[in-house]
Design a protein around this motif. Structure first.
Motif, mmCIF file in Angstrom:
data_model
loop_
_atom_site.group_PDB
_atom_site.id
_atom_site.type_symbol
_atom_site.label_atom_id
_atom_site.label_comp_id
_atom_site.label_asym_id
_atom_site.label_seq_id
_atom_site.Cartn_x
_atom_site.Cartn_y
_atom_site.Cartn_z
ATOM 1 N N TYR A 15 -32.739 -0.269 65.022
ATOM 2 C CA TYR A 15 -31.865 -1.449 65.085
ATOM 3 C C TYR A 15 -31.347 -1.651 66.510
ATOM 4 O O TYR A 15 -31.369 -2.767 67.029
ATOM 5 N N LEU A 18 -34.078 -2.979 68.807
ATOM 6 C CA LEU A 18 -34.331 -4.399 68.547
ATOM 7 C C LEU A 18 -33.196 -5.260 69.087
ATOM 8 O O LEU A 18 -33.429 -6.334 69.650
ATOM 9 N N THR A 23 -39.463 -5.805 71.042
ATOM 10 C CA THR A 23 -40.214 -6.525 70.016
ATOM 11 C C THR A 23 -40.973 -5.561 69.110
ATOM 12 O O THR A 23 -41.429 -5.950 68.041
ATOM 13 N N THR A 63 -26.645 -8.894 59.586
ATOM 14 C CA THR A 63 -27.834 -9.533 60.146
ATOM 15 C C THR A 63 -28.928 -9.540 59.081
ATOM 16 O O THR A 63 -29.609 -8.538 58.884
ATOM 17 N N THR A 65 -31.840 -11.096 58.915
ATOM 18 C CA THR A 65 -33.229 -11.133 59.359
ATOM 19 C C THR A 65 -33.372 -10.394 60.690
ATOM 20 O O THR A 65 -32.390 -10.212 61.412
ATOM 21 N N LEU A 66 -34.602 -10.020 61.011
ATOM 22 C CA LEU A 66 -34.847 -9.356 62.295
ATOM 23 C C LEU A 66 -34.517 -10.286 63.456
ATOM 24 O O LEU A 66 -34.033 -9.844 64.494
ATOM 25 N N ASN A 67 -34.764 -11.571 63.292
ATOM 26 C CA ASN A 67 -34.479 -12.525 64.357
ATOM 27 C C ASN A 67 -32.989 -12.678 64.637
ATOM 28 O O ASN A 67 -32.598 -13.115 65.715
ATOM 29 N N SER A 68 -32.153 -12.337 63.669
ATOM 30 C CA SER A 68 -30.704 -12.480 63.869
ATOM 31 C C SER A 68 -30.083 -11.273 64.582
ATOM 32 O O SER A 68 -28.917 -11.308 64.966
ATOM 33 N N GLY A 70 -29.206 -9.156 67.638
ATOM 34 C CA GLY A 70 -29.110 -9.439 69.064
ATOM 35 C C GLY A 70 -28.172 -8.471 69.757
ATOM 36 O O GLY A 70 -27.544 -7.610 69.124
#
Length: 88
Positions: A15, A18, A23, A63, A65-68, A70
């Motif tokens: 986590y 990421l 990526t 979070t 999703t993985l895209n969320s 940051g």
């Protein structure tokens, strides 16, 4: 693409990588431990455990999703070892 490899043992480690912009994350040793202990079933179990730990961390951090994921979700405590002082 940014691939980070080395020292990943838990879903929380993945986590953090990421969150800092990776990526992809390499997980060599846990994979090898699973393979050495139980063959393919061991590798699948290791991957399942890491995936579960990552999902638990994602849920706990809010979070979905993985895209969320940051950099705002990782706290930098600001502690740095001064250059030349490591191991002394």
């Amino acid at each position: 693409p940014i691939v980070v490899d080395g020292g990943f043992r838990r879903g929380t480690d993945i986590y953090k990588a990421l969150a800092m912009g990776a990526t992809a994350v390499g997980i060599g040793r846990p994979y090898c431990w699973g393979l050495g202990a139980f063959g393919q079933a061991g590798v699948e179990r290791v991957l399942d455990l890491l995936n579960r730990e990552l999902l638990i961390t994602m849920r706990g951090s809010g979070t979905p999703t993985l895209n969320s994921i940051g950099p705002d979700y990782v706290l930098d405590a600001g502690y740095r070892v001064p250059r030349g002082r490591l191991g002394r």
